[in-house]
Design a protein around this motif. Sequence first.
Motif, PDB file in Angstrom:
ATOM      1  N   THR A 124       4.265   5.752  10.298  1.00 37.63           N
ATOM      2  CA  THR A 124       2.955   5.115  10.310  1.00 37.63           C
ATOM      3  C   THR A 124       3.107   3.605  10.464  1.00 37.63           C
ATOM      4  O   THR A 124       4.194   3.034  10.300  1.00 37.63           O
ATOM      5  CB  THR A 124       2.210   5.402   9.003  1.00 37.63           C
ATOM      6  OG1 THR A 124       2.932   4.802   7.913  1.00 37.63           O
ATOM      7  CG2 THR A 124       2.082   6.906   8.765  1.00 37.63           C
ATOM      8  N   ASP A 125       1.988   2.951  10.740  1.00 38.38           N
ATOM      9  CA  ASP A 125       2.022   1.491  10.853  1.00 38.38           C
ATOM     10  C   ASP A 125       2.348   0.846   9.510  1.00 38.38           C
ATOM     11  O   ASP A 125       3.003  -0.204   9.463  1.00 38.38           O
ATOM     12  CB  ASP A 125       0.683   0.963  11.391  1.00 38.38           C
ATOM     13  CG  ASP A 125       0.488   1.305  12.858  1.00 38.38           C
ATOM     14  OD1 ASP A 125       1.438   1.163  13.644  1.00 38.38           O
ATOM     15  OD2 ASP A 125      -0.623   1.712  13.225  1.00 38.38           O
ATOM     16  N   GLY A 181      -6.293  -2.792   2.204  1.00 36.19           N
ATOM     17  CA  GLY A 181      -6.790  -2.084   3.379  1.00 36.19           C
ATOM     18  C   GLY A 181      -6.079  -0.782   3.665  1.00 36.19           C
ATOM     19  O   GLY A 181      -6.142  -0.279   4.791  1.00 36.19           O
ATOM     20  N   PHE A 182      -5.429  -0.210   2.631  1.00 36.02           N
ATOM     21  CA  PHE A 182      -4.701   1.048   2.820  1.00 36.02           C
ATOM     22  C   PHE A 182      -5.212   2.169   1.917  1.00 36.02           C
ATOM     23  O   PHE A 182      -4.748   3.301   2.024  1.00 36.02           O
ATOM     24  CB  PHE A 182      -3.208   0.840   2.574  1.00 36.02           C
ATOM     25  CG  PHE A 182      -2.554  -0.082   3.553  1.00 36.02           C
ATOM     26  CD1 PHE A 182      -2.162   0.371   4.804  1.00 36.02           C
ATOM     27  CD2 PHE A 182      -2.362  -1.418   3.245  1.00 36.02           C
ATOM     28  CE1 PHE A 182      -1.563  -0.489   5.728  1.00 36.02           C
ATOM     29  CE2 PHE A 182      -1.766  -2.285   4.149  1.00 36.02           C
ATOM     30  CZ  PHE A 182      -1.367  -1.822   5.399  1.00 36.02           C
ATOM     31  N   LEU A 183      -6.133   1.860   1.027  1.00 37.31           N
ATOM     32  CA  LEU A 183      -6.674   2.858   0.112  1.00 37.31           C
ATOM     33  C   LEU A 183      -8.179   2.989   0.325  1.00 37.31           C
ATOM     34  O   LEU A 183      -8.832   2.071   0.823  1.00 37.31           O
ATOM     35  CB  LEU A 183      -6.403   2.460  -1.342  1.00 37.31           C
ATOM     36  CG  LEU A 183      -4.941   2.419  -1.787  1.00 37.31           C
ATOM     37  CD1 LEU A 183      -4.832   1.884  -3.203  1.00 37.31           C
ATOM     38  CD2 LEU A 183      -4.299   3.797  -1.685  1.00 37.31           C
ATOM     39  N   GLY A 184      -8.722   4.130  -0.046  1.00 38.73           N
ATOM     40  CA  GLY A 184     -10.162   4.307  -0.053  1.00 38.73           C
ATOM     41  C   GLY A 184     -10.760   4.877   1.211  1.00 38.73           C
ATOM     42  O   GLY A 184     -11.972   5.065   1.284  1.00 38.73           O
ATOM     43  N   VAL A 215      -8.305  10.739   3.170  1.00 42.22           N
ATOM     44  CA  VAL A 215      -7.328  11.201   2.192  1.00 42.22           C
ATOM     45  C   VAL A 215      -5.953  11.367   2.827  1.00 42.22           C
ATOM     46  O   VAL A 215      -4.931  11.022   2.215  1.00 42.22           O
ATOM     47  CB  VAL A 215      -7.798  12.519   1.544  1.00 42.22           C
ATOM     48  CG1 VAL A 215      -6.691  13.122   0.679  1.00 42.22           C
ATOM     49  CG2 VAL A 215      -9.046  12.285   0.703  1.00 42.22           C
ATOM     50  N   ASP A 216      -5.883  11.881   4.058  1.00 42.03           N
ATOM     51  CA  ASP A 216      -4.571  12.075   4.683  1.00 42.03           C
ATOM     52  C   ASP A 216      -3.870  10.730   4.897  1.00 42.03           C
ATOM     53  O   ASP A 216      -2.653  10.626   4.735  1.00 42.03           O
ATOM     54  CB  ASP A 216      -4.685  12.867   5.992  1.00 42.03           C
ATOM     55  CG  ASP A 216      -5.594  12.234   7.023  1.00 42.03           C
ATOM     56  OD1 ASP A 216      -6.431  11.382   6.655  1.00 42.03           O
ATOM     57  OD2 ASP A 216      -5.496  12.605   8.217  1.00 42.03           O
ATOM     58  N   HIS A 217      -4.644   9.700   5.240  1.00 39.29           N
ATOM     59  CA  HIS A 217      -4.050   8.373   5.403  1.00 39.29           C
ATOM     60  C   HIS A 217      -3.527   7.850   4.063  1.00 39.29           C
ATOM     61  O   HIS A 217      -2.432   7.272   3.996  1.00 39.29           O
ATOM     62  CB  HIS A 217      -5.086   7.397   5.969  1.00 39.29           C
ATOM     63  CG  HIS A 217      -5.361   7.611   7.422  1.00 39.29           C
ATOM     64  ND1 HIS A 217      -6.336   6.899   8.110  1.00 39.29           N
ATOM     65  CD2 HIS A 217      -4.808   8.452   8.334  1.00 39.29           C
ATOM     66  CE1 HIS A 217      -6.368   7.294   9.374  1.00 39.29           C
ATOM     67  NE2 HIS A 217      -5.447   8.244   9.528  1.00 39.29           N
ATOM     68  N   GLN A 218      -4.305   8.052   3.008  1.00 45.16           N
ATOM     69  CA  GLN A 218      -3.868   7.583   1.694  1.00 45.16           C
ATOM     70  C   GLN A 218      -2.607   8.309   1.240  1.00 45.16           C
ATOM     71  O   GLN A 218      -1.693   7.681   0.682  1.00 45.16           O
ATOM     72  CB  GLN A 218      -4.984   7.791   0.675  1.00 45.16           C
ATOM     73  CG  GLN A 218      -6.199   6.905   0.922  1.00 45.16           C
ATOM     74  CD  GLN A 218      -7.253   7.104  -0.140  1.00 45.16           C
ATOM     75  OE1 GLN A 218      -7.171   6.549  -1.229  1.00 45.16           O
ATOM     76  NE2 GLN A 218      -8.249   7.919   0.165  1.00 45.16           N
ATOM     77  N   LEU A 219      -2.535   9.606   1.497  1.00 42.27           N
ATOM     78  CA  LEU A 219      -1.342  10.358   1.115  1.00 42.27           C
ATOM     79  C   LEU A 219      -0.115   9.859   1.868  1.00 42.27           C
ATOM     80  O   LEU A 219       0.978   9.750   1.295  1.00 42.27           O
ATOM     81  CB  LEU A 219      -1.554  11.847   1.372  1.00 42.27           C
ATOM     82  CG  LEU A 219      -2.506  12.560   0.414  1.00 42.27           C
ATOM     83  CD1 LEU A 219      -2.779  13.986   0.898  1.00 42.27           C
ATOM     84  CD2 LEU A 219      -1.947  12.586  -1.005  1.00 42.27           C
ATOM     85  N   SER A 220      -0.277   9.541   3.140  1.00 44.66           N
ATOM     86  CA  SER A 220       0.863   9.042   3.910  1.00 44.66           C
ATOM     87  C   SER A 220       1.300   7.677   3.397  1.00 44.66           C
ATOM     88  O   SER A 220       2.500   7.368   3.376  1.00 44.66           O
ATOM     89  CB  SER A 220       0.524   8.978   5.403  1.00 44.66           C
ATOM     90  OG  SER A 220      -0.398   7.942   5.681  1.00 44.66           O
ATOM     91  N   VAL A 221       0.352   6.859   2.964  1.00 44.57           N
ATOM     92  CA  VAL A 221       0.684   5.551   2.392  1.00 44.57           C
ATOM     93  C   VAL A 221       1.474   5.724   1.095  1.00 44.57           C
ATOM     94  O   VAL A 221       2.486   5.046   0.868  1.00 44.57           O
ATOM     95  CB  VAL A 221      -0.599   4.731   2.153  1.00 44.57           C
ATOM     96  CG1 VAL A 221      -0.323   3.522   1.263  1.00 44.57           C
ATOM     97  CG2 VAL A 221      -1.178   4.263   3.485  1.00 44.57           C
ATOM     98  N   LEU A 222       1.051   6.630   0.237  1.00 50.33           N
ATOM     99  CA  LEU A 222       1.760   6.865  -1.012  1.00 50.33           C
ATOM    100  C   LEU A 222       3.153   7.428  -0.756  1.00 50.33           C
ATOM    101  O   LEU A 222       4.113   7.093  -1.460  1.00 50.33           O
ATOM    102  CB  LEU A 222       0.959   7.816  -1.894  1.00 50.33           C
ATOM    103  CG  LEU A 222      -0.423   7.301  -2.327  1.00 50.33           C
ATOM    104  CD1 LEU A 222      -1.144   8.366  -3.143  1.00 50.33           C
ATOM    105  CD2 LEU A 222      -0.318   6.006  -3.103  1.00 50.33           C
TER     106      LEU A 222
END
Length: 222
Positions: free
Chosen positions: A84-85, A102-105, A108-115
């Motif tokens: 991911t970026d 700018g990575f939370l909220g 959900v799939d984006h937030q999971l990938s960030v975590l």
Amino acid sequence: MNKAIVTSGSPVTLIGGGDVQAEDLDLALAHAPVLVAADSGADVALAQGHVPQAVIGDFDSLSDAARARLPAERLHHITEQESTDFDKALRSIDAPLVLAVGFLGARVDHQLSVLNVLVRRAGGAPCVLLGAEEVILAAPASGLALPLAAGEVVSLFPLSPVRGRSTGLRWPIDGLDMAPDGRVGTSNRAEGPVTLEVDGPGMLVILPRHCLDLVIRALHRP
């Protein structure tokens, strides 16, 4: 090893393309004055009157208008599509601390990938995610000491099997096997100053947003 694109002796604010309130970015920059954008985070930064010192990503969402406003030497295009970026940017920053907005909220799939990235990159620059209500970090291998007030919520969520030790928690984690599909530690409470040690990577620490200053002081080693 990944070659650093941004090397800074000061903490770095990393901005993503999600919803970022002006006060969130101002708060982040007050603590971490070097601004780096992950892909379309540059659009968000520019819209709020800030010019990132570097933009890192695959540029699939960076607008043409943002590209035109930024010097070419600040644009760092990483073409691979296996990460991911957020991952591309975080692994490319060498700094004492990264404060990410700018990575939370959002999705959900984006937030999971960030975590996921947060725990996988825990051996690099310490990173704190700033959300609307909470701050999230990966428990560092060196341990974590937080001078919390009694009653503060301390949530621990493992993204891989991990064991640890604690002091100052109402429900200690000593001797517990924790895993994402097993025992987790959400909604624990501090009884005063808290220390945490973990036996390996994978533990997320989730605290109320107003604990940001304490977290930064605990992680930032000039």
